[in-house]
Design a protein around this motif. Sequence first.
Motif, PDB file in Angstrom:
ATOM      1  N   GLU A  83      -0.337  -0.299   3.671  1.00 34.08           N
ATOM      2  CA  GLU A  83      -0.004   1.089   3.334  1.00 34.08           C
ATOM      3  C   GLU A  83      -0.486   1.964   4.485  1.00 34.08           C
ATOM      4  O   GLU A  83      -1.634   1.899   4.876  1.00 34.08           O
TER       5      GLU A  83
ATOM      6  N   PRO B 173       5.479  -0.176   2.795  1.00 36.98           N
ATOM      7  CA  PRO B 173       6.623  -1.080   2.716  1.00 36.98           C
ATOM      8  C   PRO B 173       6.344  -2.180   1.702  1.00 36.98           C
ATOM      9  O   PRO B 173       5.222  -2.293   1.206  1.00 36.98           O
TER      10      PRO B 173
ATOM     11  N   TYR C 162       5.566  -5.999   0.825  1.00 34.59           N
ATOM     12  CA  TYR C 162       4.839  -7.021   1.594  1.00 34.59           C
ATOM     13  C   TYR C 162       5.755  -8.125   2.106  1.00 34.59           C
ATOM     14  O   TYR C 162       6.802  -8.402   1.532  1.00 34.59           O
TER      15      TYR C 162
ATOM     16  N   ASN D  94      -2.941  -5.056   2.127  1.00 33.27           N
ATOM     17  CA  ASN D  94      -2.821  -5.899   0.934  1.00 33.27           C
ATOM     18  C   ASN D  94      -2.468  -7.307   1.376  1.00 33.27           C
ATOM     19  O   ASN D  94      -1.484  -7.503   2.085  1.00 33.27           O
TER      20      ASN D  94
ATOM     21  N   SER E   8      -2.207 -11.590   0.432  1.00 38.04           N
ATOM     22  CA  SER E   8      -2.191 -12.684  -0.545  1.00 38.04           C
ATOM     23  C   SER E   8      -1.691 -13.939   0.134  1.00 38.04           C
ATOM     24  O   SER E   8      -1.297 -13.918   1.303  1.00 38.04           O
TER      25      SER E   8
ATOM     26  N   ARG F 266      -8.905   0.751 -11.456  1.00 38.77           N
ATOM     27  CA  ARG F 266      -8.953   0.781  -9.999  1.00 38.77           C
ATOM     28  C   ARG F 266     -10.327   1.194  -9.522  1.00 38.77           C
ATOM     29  O   ARG F 266     -11.038   1.909 -10.187  1.00 38.77           O
TER      30      ARG F 266
ATOM     31  N   LYS G 251      -3.596  -9.920  -5.462  1.00 39.99           N
ATOM     32  CA  LYS G 251      -3.792  -9.792  -4.013  1.00 39.99           C
ATOM     33  C   LYS G 251      -5.139  -9.133  -3.769  1.00 39.99           C
ATOM     34  O   LYS G 251      -5.714  -8.534  -4.682  1.00 39.99           O
TER      35      LYS G 251
HETATM   36  P1  ADP Z   1      -1.170   0.994  -4.555  1.00 36.99           P
HETATM   37  O1  ADP Z   1      -2.316   0.178  -4.046  1.00 36.99           O
HETATM   38  O2  ADP Z   1      -1.063   2.304  -3.809  1.00 36.99           O
HETATM   39  O3  ADP Z   1      -1.088   1.127  -6.004  1.00 36.99           O
HETATM   40  P2  ADP Z   1       1.069  -0.917  -4.660  1.00 36.99           P
HETATM   41  O4  ADP Z   1       0.545  -1.625  -5.852  1.00 36.99           O
HETATM   42  O5  ADP Z   1       2.430  -0.378  -4.718  1.00 36.99           O
HETATM   43  O6  ADP Z   1       0.132   0.234  -4.115  1.00 36.99           O
HETATM   44  O7  ADP Z   1       1.010  -1.953  -3.467  1.00 36.99           O
HETATM   45  C1  ADP Z   1       0.669  -1.585  -2.204  1.00 36.99           C
HETATM   46  C2  ADP Z   1       1.147  -2.603  -1.227  1.00 36.99           C
HETATM   47  O8  ADP Z   1       0.790  -3.912  -1.651  1.00 36.99           O
HETATM   48  C3  ADP Z   1       2.657  -2.620  -1.018  1.00 36.99           C
HETATM   49  O9  ADP Z   1       2.916  -2.717   0.348  1.00 36.99           O
HETATM   50  C4  ADP Z   1       3.051  -3.864  -1.752  1.00 36.99           C
HETATM   51  O10 ADP Z   1       4.251  -4.432  -1.270  1.00 36.99           O
HETATM   52  C5  ADP Z   1       1.875  -4.754  -1.448  1.00 36.99           C
HETATM   53  N1  ADP Z   1       1.803  -5.930  -2.309  1.00 36.99           N
HETATM   54  C6  ADP Z   1       2.182  -6.066  -3.585  1.00 36.99           C
HETATM   55  N2  ADP Z   1       2.025  -7.339  -3.993  1.00 36.99           N
HETATM   56  C7  ADP Z   1       1.519  -8.033  -2.943  1.00 36.99           C
HETATM   57  C8  ADP Z   1       1.153  -9.389  -2.713  1.00 36.99           C
HETATM   58  N3  ADP Z   1       1.263 -10.320  -3.661  1.00 36.99           N
HETATM   59  N4  ADP Z   1       0.692  -9.710  -1.494  1.00 36.99           N
HETATM   60  C9  ADP Z   1       0.558  -8.804  -0.515  1.00 36.99           C
HETATM   61  N5  ADP Z   1       0.889  -7.529  -0.684  1.00 36.99           N
HETATM   62  C10 ADP Z   1       1.362  -7.137  -1.861  1.00 36.99           C
END
Ligand code: ADP
Length: 703
Positions: A201, A282, A284, A330, A332, A442, A454
Amino acid sequence: MSEVLNVEELFGSKVFTLGKMKERLPEDVFAEVKRVMDQGGELSLATAGVVAKAMKDWAIENGATHYSHWFQPLTGITAEKQDSFVTHPDAEGRMLMEFSGKELIKGEPDASSFPSGGLRATFEARGYTAWDITSPAFLREDATGVTLCIPTAFCSYKGEALDKKTPLLRSMEAISKQALRIVRLFGNTEATKVIPCVGPEQEYFLIDREKYLQRTDLLFAGRTLFGAPAPKGQEMDDHYFGTIRERIGSFMQDLNVELWKLGVTAKTQHNEAAPAQHELAPIYETANIAADHNQIVMETMKKVAERHGLACLLHEKPFAGVNGSGKHNNWSLSTDNGVNLLDPGDTPNENIQFLLVLACVMKAVDYHADLLRQSASDVGNDHRLGADEAPPAIISIFLGEQLEDVVKQLVETGEAARLLEGGKLETGVSTLPEFAKDATDRNRTSPFAFTGNKFEFRMVGSSDSIGSPNTILNAIVAEAFCEAADYLEQAEDFDMAVHDLIKKYMTEHQRIIFNGNGYADEWVAEAKRRGLPNIKTMVEAVDTLITDKSVKLFERFGIFTRVELESRAEILYETYSKTLNIEAMTMIDMASKQILPAVVKYTKVLADTIVALNGAGADASVQVELLNEVTVLLKEAKAALNALKEVEAKAMSMVNGKEKAFFYMESVRAAMDALRAPVDGLEQIVDKDMWPIPTYAELTFEV
Ligand code: ADP
Ligand code: MG
């Protein structure tokens, strides 16, 4: 009304995707490309030639005249050398645009001016770029026309990595190999690799370009070096997730379109906590592609901002006193048949594979907390981590209530029979849907938080490449997997052995778990009691790269040699000194040529007024008082300016290296702060019309 966008059609239109390769390449060539992409190895030169021709034809159809090997040297940004497809004309003066297999797979930029930390003396200028077949080529459009950009790794003559991509790719191979050993132990025979997936992010600021150009500090240092706080900051929480202003909205739309064309899945956008701060996330994807795409995101943000009369600031702390910008990484691990190793499922307490993976991550992060912290350090990030803003510089893991409870049970009894439930979200309104709540709330203050399936590494700086943090994450977890697999593969009773190992790792490393408030002073004391490292600055973190512990780790998995690590350490010290040098020189320049002269003019206005008032027999006491106040601060500023010049001259006379970087951090920074204080004081009392540079209020509220 804006025109209707066909996003499905736009998406990836500037990318030489797998689909386009399939369409344009003979079947056997495509199969070879796909095999190398998935399993590694080398393309034959003949195959590379066919691919190069197809790529060039596609690029030319889309207006390209040039190609470039696009790489990520240790400057943290991307670099390239553009060549046109033009070839030698034939006897009749006709020229055919060409691009060979050799030109696709290998480049040889004169690389002597990139940081190499002594790996490559300038007389040995050779550096090679090598095609990263796993990251797709794309077309970039700008004032120079359309260029076919080929993502490449950048190495020295001897194969030493000179960039951020090579070690990342090496670390991905390492973790894949070790993670496969783990999943095999649990009976997964189908997976052929394990892929680290990353979603970064990206936070950023947007300000008016005209005002940006009036600030030498923003221009040279990317951050304000002076500036009193605006009367209003972020205290009302009215910017975070607030309505997006028209001008910013049209920037965002334009940015999304550009990114979609380049195959970047721009997904989420919103206003961030500080005024003028925003975020883009974007979806992931594979770590090295995510790293390339993040570079594209940053470059595109800057370019599109200009088009809208804006300037995009990616610095970690462009404005003192309000939130800075980071990059939540993020991370995983997914098998190639789609199993996320970090997915706990509905009953994590019974999911032994997940618990083992979790135990290994705990061990890795605890054992190498120093390295992980180092991976997120850059000069700008010193203003965030461990300074006025979270996350703190202390590494800890947030697991949330449910998992923390599972770990606790495992540590205490070796069993985890109990599972805390998330329950239902009850709003008390009958027409609203009932949700099943997440089992964890959170925690915004944790540097390394488990978020469902993740880990979110929140320390990374907004301007930094995500190459290093992911290299380190992959490396340290690969090591933990390797040690676990070494033990478990020999075990006679697997169930018993894995049970014991999870308990052992969790017990030994539970000190790294912290679910509380990372901002609080108590945590600093508590972390110290637990023996967790608290490395406050970038320069203090550098040596973590070359401890025996890290050299052993990196050499064992072929990610860095000792020499590569030493060169990186040297570059980091140099980068720090150079950056601080620019900042100090910029402050000296602004203070000497803009700020002090403006204040002097103001004192004359006051003095003239006092003389006139005295002549008229009127009361001049307020003017005298003001003049005295201004004069006191002016004197203080001038003395601080002299002192900064002196200390900066001393710093410049030192030879590069650790000592110099420490001198900048300890002495030059203090002298900079000492100059800033009276200048910011002056800004608050000098006539606004006479202040020579746009203020915080003008920069962050008038966008
Ligand atoms: P926030 O932390 O702001 O709530 P999101 O839950 O939308 O945000 O996720 C933030 C980022 O984590 C995005 O880029 C999303 O694609 C990515 N993300 C979600 N699932 C995974 C995963 N399994 N592995 C890595 N990145 C992930
Ligand atoms: Mg997040």
